[in-house]
Design an enzyme around this catalytic site. Structure first.
Site, PDB file in Angstrom:
ATOM      1  N   GLN A  60      14.451  -1.651  63.321  1.00  0.00           N
ATOM      2  CA  GLN A  60      15.568  -2.465  62.848  1.00  0.00           C
ATOM      3  C   GLN A  60      16.871  -1.710  63.106  1.00  0.00           C
ATOM      4  O   GLN A  60      17.005  -0.534  62.756  1.00  0.00           O
ATOM      5  CB  GLN A  60      15.468  -2.771  61.361  1.00  0.00           C
ATOM      6  CG  GLN A  60      16.531  -3.785  60.926  1.00  0.00           C
ATOM      7  CD  GLN A  60      16.578  -3.999  59.432  1.00  0.00           C
ATOM      8  OE1 GLN A  60      17.079  -3.171  58.697  1.00  0.00           O
ATOM      9  NE2 GLN A  60      16.048  -5.125  58.974  1.00  0.00           N
ATOM     10  N   TYR A  82      26.144  -6.294  55.492  1.00  0.00           N
ATOM     11  CA  TYR A  82      26.541  -5.333  56.515  1.00  0.00           C
ATOM     12  C   TYR A  82      27.298  -6.042  57.641  1.00  0.00           C
ATOM     13  O   TYR A  82      27.659  -7.216  57.522  1.00  0.00           O
ATOM     14  CB  TYR A  82      25.308  -4.572  57.002  1.00  0.00           C
ATOM     15  CG  TYR A  82      24.663  -3.766  55.892  1.00  0.00           C
ATOM     16  CD1 TYR A  82      25.385  -2.783  55.210  1.00  0.00           C
ATOM     17  CD2 TYR A  82      23.354  -4.010  55.487  1.00  0.00           C
ATOM     18  CE1 TYR A  82      24.819  -2.055  54.168  1.00  0.00           C
ATOM     19  CE2 TYR A  82      22.773  -3.280  54.447  1.00  0.00           C
ATOM     20  CZ  TYR A  82      23.514  -2.308  53.787  1.00  0.00           C
ATOM     21  OH  TYR A  82      22.952  -1.605  52.767  1.00  0.00           O
ATOM     22  N   ARG A  90      17.370 -10.405  61.087  1.00  0.00           N
ATOM     23  CA  ARG A  90      17.203 -10.568  59.640  1.00  0.00           C
ATOM     24  C   ARG A  90      18.468 -11.186  59.065  1.00  0.00           C
ATOM     25  O   ARG A  90      19.581 -10.738  59.360  1.00  0.00           O
ATOM     26  CB  ARG A  90      16.928  -9.216  58.974  1.00  0.00           C
ATOM     27  CG  ARG A  90      16.310  -9.363  57.583  1.00  0.00           C
ATOM     28  CD  ARG A  90      15.956  -8.035  56.975  1.00  0.00           C
ATOM     29  NE  ARG A  90      14.888  -8.196  55.993  1.00  0.00           N
ATOM     30  CZ  ARG A  90      14.734  -7.436  54.926  1.00  0.00           C
ATOM     31  NH1 ARG A  90      15.598  -6.463  54.669  1.00  0.00           N
ATOM     32  NH2 ARG A  90      13.731  -7.635  54.098  1.00  0.00           N
ATOM     33  N   GLY A  98       8.152  -5.141  50.548  1.00  0.00           N
ATOM     34  CA  GLY A  98       8.792  -3.838  50.515  1.00  0.00           C
ATOM     35  C   GLY A  98       8.092  -2.872  49.590  1.00  0.00           C
ATOM     36  O   GLY A  98       7.265  -2.072  50.009  1.00  0.00           O
ATOM     37  N   ARG A  99       8.420  -2.944  48.293  1.00  0.00           N
ATOM     38  CA  ARG A  99       7.883  -1.961  47.347  1.00  0.00           C
ATOM     39  C   ARG A  99       6.356  -1.985  47.284  1.00  0.00           C
ATOM     40  O   ARG A  99       5.733  -0.952  47.022  1.00  0.00           O
ATOM     41  CB  ARG A  99       8.488  -2.205  45.963  1.00  0.00           C
ATOM     42  CG  ARG A  99       9.961  -1.821  45.878  1.00  0.00           C
ATOM     43  CD  ARG A  99      10.593  -2.246  44.567  1.00  0.00           C
ATOM     44  NE  ARG A  99      10.667  -3.688  44.453  1.00  0.00           N
ATOM     45  CZ  ARG A  99      11.173  -4.306  43.382  1.00  0.00           C
ATOM     46  NH1 ARG A  99      11.613  -3.612  42.355  1.00  0.00           N
ATOM     47  NH2 ARG A  99      11.214  -5.633  43.350  1.00  0.00           N
TER      48      ARG A  99
END
Length: 362
Positions: free
Chosen positions: A98, A177, A224, A312-313
Site C-alpha cells: 500500500q 491523507y 482504498r 486488521g486487529r
C-alpha cells in the site's frame, strides 16, 4: 461459512480464501523508515491470509505522516522490503504494497519541510513526531509541478514494488491523507483544474491511479477509499456526488479492486459496491474480538456484495486467523500497548493454534 474459505481469482492470482490482512502501521522501522528484519517474520506468520496488504508505505520523504512509518524510496528500503515479500512468498502467501502520501497530516519535524496539501487548510489535531505532539502546521499548496512530481513518486514506488516481488499495489486514497484531501471541498479550495467541482477534485487521485496502473498493470492496482469517514479532520458534504464520479473514472482505467474502510458512509459504500464491476474489498475488522461476531460480520458483508473481507486487529493478534475462523476456535486478545512501538513483543509473539494446543498438553 459458505464462500469465505473458497478460492477466488484476484489480480492474476488465485487467493485461497476471501480473508485479507488489512494495512496496519506498526512502527517497526529505523528512524528513516527502513523496515526492520522483524517485519519479515511478522508478515510471513500471516501468510495464510488470502491476501496481505502492507502497512501504508511512503514513496518520498515529504509523504511521511508519522514517526517510524515505513518508506520505499531508497535502495536500502527496497532491499529490506524485498526480504519481507520474499519471506511471505516462501510461506505460501501473497502480498500487495500500500502506497500512501500523508499530505497535511504531517509535520516538518519528520522531514524538514512544510507539509504539502491541495490547499493551505490546516488540520485540527497534533502530529506524531519523534518527540512531543506539536499541532499540525498550515500546509503548503501543491503547485502544478509538485503534483506531477508526486504522481511520479507513486508510479516509481509501484514499479519498485513490482520489481522486488510484490504481487500488486494498493493506492491509499482514504483516512484523511493526501488523495482523500483532494476529494473534499473543505480541504481542497483550489481554483485550478484540480479543484472546484467533482470532476476537478477527483483529477489528482485519478492521475495517480492511471500512472500506477501504467507501471504495473491495472489488474494489479487497487485503491482504498473511505467516503464520509471523518478521521484526520475530514469533512465531505458532497460525497454522494464525488464518489460515483470517482468510481466511474477509476472503472475506465480497469483497476483491479476498490477497498472500503470501516467507518465510511454505509449506504454510500453499498451503492458504490454495486456500481463497481470488479473486486470489492470491505473492511469488517473493527468489531469485538470474538469468533462468532467476526464470522457474522463476514457473512453479512458477503451478502451485501463484498468479494473480499479485510481484517486488521484480528490478524494483528491471530497470525492463523483463517484457520481459527474455519474451525471456530477462540481468538487471541490484542495488546494495544504494542500496536505502534516495540520489538517482537506484541508483534510476533501471538500464539497459533498448534502452539496453543501444545501448551495445553505439555
Amino acid at each position: 461459512m459458505s464462500g469465505l474459505f473458497d478460492p477466488v481469482p484476484f489480480g492474476g492470482l488465485t487467493l485461497p480464501n476471501r480473508l485479507v490482512m488489512s494495512p496496519m502501521g506498526r512502527g517497526r522501522t529505523t528512524a528513516d523508515g527502513t523496515p526492520l528484519p522483524v517485519m519479515a517474520e511478522y508478515y510471513a506468520q500471516r501468510a495464510a491470509a488470502g491476501l496481505i496488504i502492507s502497512e501504508a508505505t511512503h514513496p518520498s520523504p515529504v509523504a511521511v505522516g508519522h514517526a517510524h512509518s515505513v518508506r520505499l524510496h531508497t535502495a536500502e528500503q527496497a532491499r529490506a522490503w524485498a526480504g519481507i515479500v520474499g519471506a511471505v512468498h516462501r510461506a505460501g502467501g501473497r502480498m500487495y504494497l500500500q502506497i500512501m502520501h500523508a499530505g497535511r497530516i504531517s509535520h516538518p519535524d519528520l522531514h524538514g519541510e512544510t507539509p504539502v496539501a491541495p490547499s493551505a487548510v490546516r488540520a485540527d489535531g497534533t502530529a506524531r513526531v519523534f518527540r512531543g505532539r506539536p499541532a499540525y502546521p498550515v500546509p503548503r499548496p501543491l503547485t502544478a509541478d509538485d503534483i506531477d512530481a508526486t504522481v511520479e513518486d507513486f508510479a516509481r514506488c509501484a514499479r519498485t514494488a513490482a520489481d522486488i516481488g510484490f504481487d500488486g499495489v494498493e493506492i491509499h486514497g482514504a483516512n484523511g491523507y493526501l488523495l482523500h484531501q483532494f476529494l473534499s471541498p473543505v480541504t481542497n479550495v483550489r481554483d485550478d483544474e484540480y479543484g472546484g467541482d467533482a470532476e476537478g477534485r477527483i483529477r489528482f487521485p485519478v492521475e495517480v491511479a492511471r500512472a500506477v496502473a501504467a507501471e504495473i498493470g491495472p489488474e494489479r492496482t487497487g485503491i482504498r477509499l473511505s467516503p464520509g469517514f471523518p478521521l484526520n479532520d475530514m469533512s465531505e458534504p458532497d460525497r454522494a456526488e464525488v464518489y460515483p464520479a470517482l468510481l466511474d473514472a477509476l472503472d475506465e482505467l480497469g483497476l483491479g479492486h476498490v477497498h472500503f474502510v470501516a467507518g465510511s458512509d454505509t449506504d454510500l459504500v453499498h451503492e458504490l459496491s454495486r456500481r463497481w464491476g470488479r473486486t470489492v474489498v470491505v473492511n469488517v475488522g473493527t468489531g469485538p474480538l470474538d469468533t462468532d461476531t467476526t464470522l457474522a460480520a463476514a457473512g453479512k458483508a458477503l451478502t451485501d456484495g463484498a468479494d473480499l473481507l479485510s481484517f486488521g486487529r484480528q490478524f494483528l493478534a491471530n497470525p492463523d486467523l483463517p484457520e481459527r475462523l474455519r474451525v471456530r476456535a477462540p481468538l487471541n486478545a490484542w495488546d494495544p500497548r504494542f500496536f505502534y512501538e516495540g520489538g517482537s513483543r506484541g508483534y510476533t509473539d501471538y500464539p497459533v493454534l498448534a502452539a496453543s494446543a501444545a501448551g495445553v498438553t505439555d
